[in-house]
Each structure stands twice: as structure tokens, then as C-alpha cells.
Design a protein around this motif. Structure first.
Motif, PDB file in Angstrom:
ATOM      1  N   THR A   1       0.856  -1.192  -0.120  1.00 29.33           N
ATOM      2  CA  THR A   1      -0.053   0.064  -0.130  1.00 29.33           C
ATOM      3  C   THR A   1       0.959   1.238   0.120  1.00 29.33           C
ATOM      4  OG1 THR A   1      -1.747  -1.232   1.331  1.00 29.33           O
ATOM      5  CG2 THR A   1      -1.914   1.340   1.149  1.00 29.33           C
ATOM      6  N   ILE A   2       1.808   1.447   0.918  1.00 33.29           N
ATOM      7  CA  ILE A   2       2.750   2.414   1.020  1.00 33.29           C
ATOM      8  C   ILE A   2       3.561   2.583  -0.380  1.00 33.29           C
ATOM      9  CG2 ILE A   2       4.516   3.735   2.363  1.00 33.29           C
ATOM     10  CD1 ILE A   2       3.584   1.885   4.706  1.00 33.29           C
ATOM     11  N   ILE A   3       3.975   1.503  -0.852  1.00 30.68           N
ATOM     12  CA  ILE A   3       4.778   1.660  -2.213  1.00 30.68           C
ATOM     13  C   ILE A   3       3.885   2.398  -3.115  1.00 30.68           C
ATOM     14  CG2 ILE A   3       5.800   0.194  -4.086  1.00 30.68           C
ATOM     15  CD1 ILE A   3       6.785  -1.629  -2.033  1.00 30.68           C
ATOM     16  N   LEU A   4       2.606   1.712  -3.293  1.00 30.76           N
ATOM     17  CA  LEU A   4       1.560   2.364  -4.408  1.00 30.76           C
ATOM     18  C   LEU A   4       1.631   3.784  -4.034  1.00 30.76           C
ATOM     19  CD1 LEU A   4      -0.857  -0.689  -4.824  1.00 30.76           C
ATOM     20  CD2 LEU A   4       0.926   0.091  -6.395  1.00 30.76           C
ATOM     21  N   MET A   5       1.281   4.316  -2.755  1.00 31.54           N
ATOM     22  CA  MET A   5       1.087   5.627  -2.539  1.00 31.54           C
ATOM     23  C   MET A   5       2.560   6.532  -2.937  1.00 31.54           C
ATOM     24  SD  MET A   5       0.030   5.582   1.581  1.00 31.54           S
ATOM     25  CE  MET A   5      -1.434   5.088   2.077  1.00 31.54           C
TER      26      MET A   5
ATOM     27  N   LEU B   1       7.592   9.219  -8.126  1.00 28.31           N
ATOM     28  CA  LEU B   1       8.765   8.915  -8.763  1.00 28.31           C
ATOM     29  C   LEU B   1       8.781   9.720 -10.170  1.00 28.31           C
ATOM     30  CD1 LEU B   1       9.049   4.892  -8.525  1.00 28.31           C
ATOM     31  CD2 LEU B   1      10.740   6.580  -7.573  1.00 28.31           C
ATOM     32  N   PHE B   2       7.757   9.783 -10.739  1.00 32.39           N
ATOM     33  CA  PHE B   2       7.668  10.836 -12.002  1.00 32.39           C
ATOM     34  C   PHE B   2       7.080  12.011 -11.815  1.00 32.39           C
ATOM     35  CE2 PHE B   2       4.104   7.561 -11.801  1.00 32.39           C
ATOM     36  CZ  PHE B   2       3.285   8.406 -11.751  1.00 32.39           C
ATOM     37  N   GLY B   3       7.152  12.676 -10.484  1.00 35.40           N
ATOM     38  CA  GLY B   3       6.893  14.012 -10.419  1.00 35.40           C
ATOM     39  C   GLY B   3       5.558  14.351  -9.767  1.00 35.40           C
ATOM     40  N   GLY B   4       4.668  13.218  -9.476  1.00 33.69           N
ATOM     41  CA  GLY B   4       3.258  13.550  -9.063  1.00 33.69           C
ATOM     42  C   GLY B   4       3.226  13.519  -7.414  1.00 33.69           C
TER      43      GLY B   4
ATOM     44  N   LEU C   1      -6.307   0.225  -2.536  1.00 30.41           N
ATOM     45  CA  LEU C   1      -6.017  -0.152  -3.778  1.00 30.41           C
ATOM     46  C   LEU C   1      -6.782   0.565  -5.030  1.00 30.41           C
ATOM     47  CD1 LEU C   1      -4.113  -1.784  -5.452  1.00 30.41           C
ATOM     48  CD2 LEU C   1      -5.811  -3.665  -5.410  1.00 30.41           C
ATOM     49  N   PRO C   2      -8.174   0.633  -5.068  1.00 29.35           N
ATOM     50  CA  PRO C   2      -8.739   1.127  -6.237  1.00 29.35           C
ATOM     51  C   PRO C   2      -8.376   2.713  -6.234  1.00 29.35           C
ATOM     52  CG  PRO C   2     -10.320  -0.126  -4.942  1.00 29.35           C
ATOM     53  CD  PRO C   2      -9.093  -0.267  -4.020  1.00 29.35           C
TER      54      PRO C   2
ATOM     55  N   ILE D   1      -2.579   6.982  -9.302  1.00 28.47           N
ATOM     56  CA  ILE D   1      -1.619   6.708 -10.149  1.00 28.47           C
ATOM     57  C   ILE D   1      -1.858   6.949 -11.441  1.00 28.47           C
ATOM     58  CG2 ILE D   1       0.121   5.093 -11.265  1.00 28.47           C
ATOM     59  CD1 ILE D   1      -0.125   3.751  -8.448  1.00 28.47           C
ATOM     60  N   TRP D   2      -2.846   6.401 -12.103  1.00 31.31           N
ATOM     61  CA  TRP D   2      -3.736   6.673 -13.345  1.00 31.31           C
ATOM     62  C   TRP D   2      -3.682   8.259 -13.613  1.00 31.31           C
ATOM     63  CZ3 TRP D   2      -3.809   4.959 -18.241  1.00 31.31           C
ATOM     64  CH2 TRP D   2      -4.556   5.468 -19.100  1.00 31.31           C
ATOM     65  N   GLU D   3      -4.265   9.087 -12.641  1.00 35.69           N
ATOM     66  CA  GLU D   3      -4.366  10.447 -13.149  1.00 35.69           C
ATOM     67  C   GLU D   3      -3.144  11.254 -12.841  1.00 35.69           C
ATOM     68  OE1 GLU D   3      -7.109  11.402  -9.906  1.00 35.69           O
ATOM     69  OE2 GLU D   3      -8.937  10.548 -10.950  1.00 35.69           O
ATOM     70  N   SER D   4      -2.023  10.704 -12.364  1.00 35.27           N
ATOM     71  CA  SER D   4      -0.949  11.451 -11.939  1.00 35.27           C
ATOM     72  C   SER D   4      -0.055  11.603 -13.362  1.00 35.27           C
ATOM     73  CB  SER D   4      -0.059  10.665 -11.219  1.00 35.27           C
ATOM     74  OG  SER D   4      -0.643  10.879  -9.870  1.00 35.27           O
ATOM     75  N   ARG D   5      -0.437  10.459 -14.454  1.00 34.53           N
ATOM     76  CA  ARG D   5       0.302  10.691 -15.854  1.00 34.53           C
ATOM     77  C   ARG D   5       0.107  11.922 -16.397  1.00 34.53           C
ATOM     78  NH1 ARG D   5      -4.843   9.521 -16.874  1.00 34.53           N
ATOM     79  NH2 ARG D   5      -5.862   9.881 -19.161  1.00 34.53           N
ATOM     80  N   THR D   6      -0.622  12.767 -15.989  1.00 34.22           N
ATOM     81  CA  THR D   6      -0.877  14.056 -16.539  1.00 34.22           C
ATOM     82  C   THR D   6       0.361  14.873 -16.282  1.00 34.22           C
ATOM     83  OG1 THR D   6      -2.225  14.926 -14.828  1.00 34.22           O
ATOM     84  CG2 THR D   6      -3.499  13.957 -16.954  1.00 34.22           C
ATOM     85  N   VAL D   7       1.075  14.747 -15.016  1.00 39.55           N
ATOM     86  CA  VAL D   7       2.092  15.475 -14.549  1.00 39.55           C
ATOM     87  C   VAL D   7       3.439  14.475 -14.666  1.00 39.55           C
ATOM     88  CG1 VAL D   7       0.713  16.739 -12.980  1.00 39.55           C
ATOM     89  CG2 VAL D   7       1.885  14.630 -12.257  1.00 39.55           C
ATOM     90  N   PHE D   8       3.217  13.567 -15.713  1.00 37.70           N
ATOM     91  CA  PHE D   8       4.474  12.685 -15.847  1.00 37.70           C
ATOM     92  C   PHE D   8       5.579  13.531 -16.325  1.00 37.70           C
ATOM     93  CE2 PHE D   8       7.203  10.320 -18.538  1.00 37.70           C
ATOM     94  CZ  PHE D   8       7.635   9.011 -17.748  1.00 37.70           C
TER      95      PHE D   8
END
Length: 716
Positions: A142-146, A151-154, A161-162, A168-175
Motif C-alpha cells: 500500500t505504501i509503495i503504491l502511495m 517517482l515521476f513528479g506526482g 488499492l482502487p 497513479i493513472w491520473e498522475s500521468r498528466t504530470v509525468f
């Protein structure tokens, strides 16, 4: 309740000082990004995360009995407090939040003190290793997924989990590619260094290089985020404003947080304790949690929890005592007073990689692999706890794991080990009829062993086993209760019904071999009549004697049960030790043992060792099996030892002949069975090593001729 302060520090072994100092400094550095991030999740300014890594961690180190566990601002309590503020309509980071959070922390400490006084720590004894492993792995995952978006700027995610996957999916916009390269590169370096140079403080080096890189290469200009600057100074002390939160909400919210802190930290502490072979005092640990949170409430902090990530980091750098926590707390004070400017130069992707690396090392997926191989039921318990934490949160994951553990325990005890007993001719002890075809039931008597406490879930099994095996000639049923330590009222009532049913059929019923305390239970549960009527006897032998059946007991099928003297050696007609020890793998184990001895022969040249080896005191038939396996390797032994092939073969055959003569002399009733078995072994040898078989037959004929000539000479 006795409390021992500084238990892991006194007396201190000074050889551990360098490791504790280094680990403490690393934990302080790693705590900076973790604590600041979770403080913000809890609705406080980031600097309060650093405040929570000072006095609470110092007080916990004084009270804790765990030599390695670290206290600090952590994910689960921070998320619960943050969500509580939302439900109370309080905006995170506001003046209202600064007043409300310490009140919640204070009541968390009060609840933990109540748990301590109630000795709630013993509850952890009912949580199994699969639950602990699944729980720890779920928390780490859980903490790793948090942390992944960082790692990529988010920004770090929250929730289960959901929500985390959605974030993580929404953070792609700030990749941000440079951030990802820096973070993944740091993670790869950390993971590789763990394998190659595990004792080197790579995390410290990477943080230093990250700060230098920020200054020299202007990483911020590349879009790589660094931690926010923090004003110097220690936290201010004050009494919480109890009017800032309604009492009912404060009590209920703090209870759930306290339960999470107790369950999560105790589980994690016990997991590390079992892995590293030491013991902790569960109840004093709850007191340590309470003290840490109490002092946190007076410095304005959110509730404090045991930190798996920081503990894993300390373990990586071989922390040995709670001096590690003290060093981490004191060095944080120095940082807050003198070095807050350094914080602003630390690249977030590098710090995130350090946290993820530590968490990967704390997961217990190797336990899941092991459970999959040996127990699918316990594997499902591990998976239940893991996915429970991942999908439903910490406390629900623990509850799911506990429910699965208790369900598995009930299922297991409802179908315990059990069996019908008999006696081997010439022996005195009762053994399972399935153990050997030389064990026979006593004529007209059903002896039944049940190896579990009797209760509502398994009494039907006992009753069905007995009733299904009754025959027309059954005169008595004897329950060997040596494995029964207690029974409940349902089991007692069913036993009474079974007794009355057997009595109507003129079948006597006895309960034997149990501990004396069971008699008291039976009297209390209404089975005193069985004791009064002589149906409860101390041993099975006494019960048989009560029926007029004495040694040697008559066996079914008219099998001779000759009474043997104590000086006469007893034997089975099968490979006793290896079948008993290795079951269906007995033959493979003999072969493996011989392979080991052949390897030893290569080193020592001692052929004599082959004839005995580790299992030196074997029954005669075991030895015969052993020698048969040795004959299969005759060529190989000759090549290694340099001995003459015929000489070795003669030695083996003479040894086997001695075994045969001894069996014929001491156990004539087994001699025929031995000859039949010898024939099967010969056929096996003929199939696998025909050339050795031919040599053995020739030598056997030669030995037989020599014996015949010797006997004829003695006659003349």
C-alpha cells in the motif's frame, strides 16, 4: 504491571555503537520526506511531521522492548485523521485543523492506556504467521503504491488499492521523464547494492549526491521537485484545546485510530521479532505507543504509529538496539535547529526510491511462496490478510485475517487425527492399525483414539467413526482420550447419548488414558454417571482387564499373540525406522543417504562407513534394505575406493547373510516373510543393475557352498 525502561539498551554492547549510530542517522534522513508527506495527509503543515519524529520517537525508545522497531508519523493514522477532519468539515492546514488534530492525538493516547491496563497485548497471540505476513506485505505494498507517483513528479496518493491505482493513472498528466529517470535509477542502485554491498550506507550516499546535484546541476531547473524548505526551531509545547472537537466525535474517531495503531504496530513488531529471533512484551509496547502519542499531542502532532519502512531501513543497516531511535530523534533536533536549509535541496524522487527500497525488503512474499507449497489453506489466509489490507484498509485486513485464522482452526480441529488401535504380536503398546499389517485389533474390542479437544464441531466425527465401525461381535468400545484435554457441553451430551446407545446393544463403553482434570469436567457436564459406573478407567489395559481380557490379548483372525519375555528382541516385518520417519519417501531417502555417504567416501576412502552411516542402529530389515541399495552402487564404490569388486560384494553378501541368520534365529515367525521380501529386492536389483545381480547370485551360491561344506565337516 512492571515496566522496564531502556530494556534494549542496558547493558549496552559497545560493539553495536557504529551500527546503531549509522542506522539512526539514515532513519532520521529517511524520516524527512515520509513524515512531512504524512503530516500533510493528516491535515497539518509539513513541518509537524518532523516534530513528530523528535519527542515521540525518543519516549518510545525508552519504553519499548523491541530492539529494532521505530516509531514515527505513518500512513494509516494520518489517513484516518485526515478523513476525520473532512467529515468534521475542517479544512486541512487551517487554524481549526491545528487545534483539532492534537485533541484527537490525546484521546488516541488515552485509549492506548486503556488497552494497556486491560492487557490487550495478549490478543496478538491469536494472530497466526500467515496473517502477520499478509498484513505486513499488504501495508508495504500500500505504501509503495502511495509513493509511486512521486517517482515521476506526482504527489503521494491515499486510500486503498482502487483509489491508489486511480491516483497513479491520473498522475500521468504530470509525468516528468527526468524525475522518473532519477528515481528509477536511484531505486536500481539501491536494490543492486543490497545484493552486492548490503552493509554500505547507499541511502545516505544517494541523499548527499542528490543534494549536491541540486546545487551543482540545478535540478530544480530541470523540473525535478525537492522538499519544501522548513523554518528552523523546535515544536512549541501546549495543552490541546479540547473545545475544538465535539467530545463524542473525538472519542469515536480516536478509538478507531488507537485500534489501528495497536493492531498494526503489534503485528509488525511481532513479525520482525519472529524473523530475528527475539521476544517483546506486547503489553509494554502498548504503553510505549500511549506515551509516544501523549507527548505528540502536547507538541501539536498527529497520532504516531510504528513505522515498517523506517524499521526495515534500520534492519538493512543492522540496527541492534533502541539507541537507533534515540540517535534518530536527537539528530532530528539538530536538523531542526541547524540544518533545515539542507532539507530544501533533497530531490523527492531519490527520497521516494529510498523509501520504496526499504519497503520491498520488508515484504514477506517468500512466505507466501512457501505456504503455497506446504499449505494452500494457510496461503489463502495470507492472501486474505494481504488483499484485505490492500483493498479495505489496515484494520479490515487484520480482521479478515483473524477471521480466516479462526475459521481454519475450527475446520482443522473439527477433523483431527484419529484412528483405531490394535497390538502387534509380542508387543505391549497399542498402535494405529494402519501403521503396519502386523498390528491386529483385539478380538471383539474397538479401541478408538481421538487426538483433539472435544467440542460441538467435532463430536459428530467421533460418534460417526465409532458407530460406522461397530460389528455384530463387538463387545466393547474403548475411547483412548489421551489427546482430549477438554470438552464442551455439546460434546458431553453426545457422549452420553453414545454411551446409552451402546449400552442398549450390550456393548460396554470406556474412556481411558486422559488427564485427571478431564474427569472433573465430565462431572460438571453431567457425565459423572460414567465415572460411577466404572466406564472411566486410567489406562486401556485396565479397561480390558475390567472386561476379563488379559495379556496376551486375543487378536482378530486367530493371530498368535505369544507373550514374549522382556529380554527377547522385537522386530517388525517392514522397514521400521525409514517408513516411520519418511513415510512414502522412505526409499528415496535411503538412496539420498547413500549418495551422501558415497560423496563422503570420495573424501575419506572409508568403505566401512557405508555399512552403517548416520542411521547406524537400524532394525535388521532396515539393514537388509540398506545393503540392497548399496549393491546397486557397487561399481561406483569400487571405482572410488579402489577395492576389489568381488571382495566388496562378498562383504556385502556376508553382512546380509548375518542379518538373515539373526532374523531366523530370533524371529523364526518372520523368516518366511524375510525370504519373500529378499526375492522382491533381488528382482528390483536385477531390473536396475543386471550385471551386479549376476555377480551377487554367483557369490551367494559360493557362500552357500562354503557353508554347506563347513556343516558337512562338522558332522563328520
Amino acid at each position: 504491571m512492571k515496566v522496564s525502561l531502556c530494556k534494549t539498551i542496558r547493558p549496552y554492547e559497545w560493539k553495536n555503537l557504529p551500527k546503531d549510530l549509522l542506522a539512526g542517522l539514515v532513519i532520521m534522513a529517511v524520516s524527512i520526506p515520509i513524515s512531512m508527506g504524512y503530516a500533510q495527509i493528516a491535515g497539518l503543515p509539513a513541518v509537524y511531521g518532523l516534530y513528530g519524529s523528535v519527542f515521540p520517537i525518543l519516549l518510545f525508545a525508552l519504553f519499548s522492548t523491541s530492539p529494532q522497531f521505530i516509531f514515527g508519523v505513518d500512513a494509516a493514522p494520518a489517513a484516518l485523521v485526515g478523513s476525520a477532519l473532512v467529515s468534521l468539515g475542517i479544512e486541512g492546514g487551517s487554524r481549526e485543523a491545528l487545534a483539532a488534530v492534537p485533541v484527537l492525538t490525546f484521546f488516541v493516547a488515552v485509549w492506548l492506556l486503556v488497552f494497556y491496563l486491560c492487557r490487550a497485548g495478549k490478543l496478538v497471540n491469536y494472530i497466526s504467521a500467515p496473517v502477520m505476513g499478509g498484513f505486513i506485505s499488504g501495508i508495504c505494498t500500500t505504501i509503495i503504491l502511495m509513493q509511486v507517483p512521486k517517482l515521476f513528479g506526482g504527489k503521494a496518493g491515499v486510500g486503498e488499492l482502487p483509489e491508489l491505482l486511480e491516483h497513479i493513472w491520473e498522475s500521468r498528466t504530470v509525468f516528468h521523464l527526468p524525475s522518473l529517470l532519477l528515481g528509477v535509477g536511484a531505486l536500481v542502485i539501491l536494490l543492486v547494492s543490497k545484493k552486492i554491498i548490503p552493509k554500505f550506507p547507499m541511502a545516505v550516499l544517494l541523499m548527499a549526491l542528490g543534494a549536491i546535484g541540486t546545487v551543482v546541476f540545478q535540478l530544480e531547473d530541470l523540473g525535478i521537485q525537492t522538499l519544501a524548505a522548513v523554518k528552523p526551531g523546535l515544536p512549541a509545547w501546549s495543552i490541546p484545546d479540547f473545545g475544538s472537537v465535539p467530545l463524542k466525535e473525538a472519542v469515536t474517531v480516536s478509538l478507531s485510530v488507537a485500534v489501528v495503531i495497536m493492531a498494526e504496530t503489534l503485528l509488525a513488531e511481532n513479525s520482525f521479532a519472529q524473523k530475528n529471533r527475539y521476544r517483546i512484551n506486547d503489553n509494554q509496547e502498548i504503553l510505549a505507543f500511549a506515551m509516544g502519542n501523549l507527548i505528540a499531542s502536547f507538541t501539536g502532532c498527529c497520532p504516531i504509529n510504528g513505522s515498517v519502512s523506517r524499521t526495515a531501513m534500520g534492519e538493512q543497516y543492522q540496527a541492534k538496539t533502541q539507541l537507533t531511535g534515540i540517535v534518530a530523534g536527537l539528530s532530528m533536533i539538530v536538523l531542526l535547529l541547524c540544518g533545515t536549509g539542507f532539507i530544501g535541496y533533497l530531490p523527492i524522487p531519490v527520497l521516494t526510491a529510498i523509501v520504496i527500497s526499504a519497503l520491498l525488503g520488508a515484504t514477506e512474499f517468500d512466505l507466501a511462496v512457501r505456504l503455497w507449497k506446504v499449505s494452500r489453506t494457510e496461503y489463502l489466509i495470507f492472501a486474505g490478510a494481504f488483499f484485505g489490507v490492500l483493498m479495505l484498509g489496515t484494520i479490515n485486513g487484520v480482521l479478515i485475517g483473524i477471521i480466516l485464522s479462526f475459521s481454519e482452526m475450527i475446520i482443522r480441529t473439527s477433523k483431527p487425527s484419529r484412528g483405531f488401535l490394535g497390538i502387534q504380536p509380542g508387543h505391549r503398546h497399542f498402535r494405529d492399525l494402519k501403521e503396519s499389517d502386523q498390528i491386529h485389533a483385539i478380538e471383539g474390542v474397538l479401541i478408538y483414539r481421538f487426538s483433539s479437544n472435544l467440542f460441538f464441531a467435532n463430536i459428530q466425527v467421533l460418534q460417526s467413526d465409532i458407530e460406522d465401525n461397530l460389528r455384530e461381535d463387538t463387545k466393547a468400545v474403548i475411547l483412548d482420550a489421551s489427546g482430549i484435554g477438554s470438552m464442551d457441553i455439546t460434546a458431553a451430551d453426545r457422549l452420553k447419548l453414545l454411551y446409552e446407545s451402546l449400552k442398549e446393544k450390550n456393548i460396554r463403553f470406556y474412556i481411558t488414558e486422559h488427564i485427571a482434570g478431564l474427569n472433573e469436567q465430565m462431572r460438571q457436564l453431567g457425565l459423572g454417571c460414567l465415572i460411577q459406573e466404572g466406564c472411566v478407567r486410567r489406562t486401556t489395559h485396565i479397561a480390558l482387564k475390567d472386561m476379563g481380557i488379559t495379556r496376551p490379548y486375543p487378536l482378530e483372525g486367530g493371530v498368535d499373540n505369544e507373550q514374549r519375555s522382556a529380554s527377547r528382541k522385537r522386530a517388525d516385518n517392514r522397514v521400521q525406522e525409514f517408513v516411520w520417519a519418511f513415510g512414502s519417501q522412505a526409499e528415496e531417502e535411503i538412496e539420498r543417504q547413500i549418495r551422501c555417504q558415497i560423496e563422503q567416501l570420495k573424501k575419506t576412502g572409508d568403505v566401512e562407513y557405508l555399512l552403517h552411516g548416520r542411521w547406524s542402529h537400524m532394525e535388521d530389515l532396515d539393514q537388509d534394505e540398506w545393503l540392497e541399495h548399496l549393491e546397486e552402487h557397487l561399481k561406483e564404490i569400487v571405482n572410488i575406493s579402489g577395492k576389489d569388486e568381488k571382495t566388496l560384494a562378498i562383504r556385502l553378501e556376508k553382512h546380509r547373510q548375518e542379518v538373515h541368520d539373526r532374523i531366523a534365529r530370533e524371529h523364526p515367525e518372520l523368516a518366511e516373510r524375510f525370504r519373500e521380501r529378499r526375492h522382491l529386492l533381488d528382482e528390483h536389483l536385477k531390473e536396475k543393475r543386471p550385471e551386479v545381480y549376476e555377480l551377487v547370485i554367483q557369490l551367494r551360491k559360493k557362500i552357500s557352498d562354503e557353508q554347506r561344506e563347513k556343516e558337512e565337516q562338522q558332522l563328520h
